[in-house]
Scaffold this motif. Structure first.
Motif: not given
Length: 188
Positions: A116-124, A129-137, A143-145, A154-159
């Motif tokens: 889920x975390x890997x797929x979330x990073x690719x779909x980031x 939506x800001x609410x979705x951003x908050x939940x995704x962040x 869960x990024x271990x 961090x790269x997905x967020x910056x992109x």
């Protein structure tokens, strides 16, 4: 399963009642078939022209899939990746529902956390939506271990956010000379 054939009706209220009845009748022996039909219906809404009725219908379907995954945890892995395609849906509340569903899945099923975390990073980058951003962040932060996952997060967020400094679209920085003039005027 015969009841679910009525989902072909264009009337939203009929569809709502069919989904309610189905959720009451679903059992361990029929859950796979029910989820399969719900997945097909969600995919149909993705291909259809988005009006208010299809957006609301998609929200109903996502909520039904969520209920199925909570009631029967075995199907969670079958639907989680399909629903992640709807994180970028900016027209309705379905993206928010999917984000909350993902949060619940990663909390409840540690086996699915990494995928889920890997797929979330690719779909980031598709999230609107800001609410979705908050939940995704929150999901990424929680869960990024491991160092590699944290760097990827961090790269997905910056992109998705863009280059720094953050400026409104079309906004330009003032040349340094103008800024210095403004500072001198203020201090006088």
């Amino acid at each position: 399963m015969d009841v679910m054939k009525v989902l072909a009706s264009p009337n939203l209220e009929i569809r709502r009642k069919v989904i309610d009845i189905t959720m009451d009748l679903v059992n361990p022996s029929t859950i796979e078939e029910v989820v399969g039909v719900l997945k097909k219906e969600v995919l149909k809404t993705q291909q259809a022209d988005m009006d208010d009725k299809s957006t609301e219908y998609r929200t109903l379907l996502i909520a039904a899939i969520h209920k199925c995954a909570v009631k029967f945890p075995d199907v969670a892995s079958n639907v989680v990746h399909l629903l992640m395609d709807f994180l970028g849906d900016g027209t309705g509340t379905s993206a928010v529902d999917v984000a909350f569903f993902l949060r619940e899945i990663v909390e409840s099923f540690p086996v699915l956390q990494d995928s889920v975390v890997d797929r979330l990073m690719s779909n980031f980058g598709v999230i609107k939506s800001s609410r979705v951003f908050r939940c995704a962040l929150w999901i990424l932060g929680e869960y990024c271990a491991g160092e590699d996952a944290i760097d990827s997060g961090i790269d997905a967020i910056q992109e998705a956010v863009g280059a720094l400094p953050l400026l409104p679209e079309g906004g330009e920085e003032k040349p340094e000379e103008e800024e210095e003039e403004e500072v001198h005027e203020i201090t006088k």
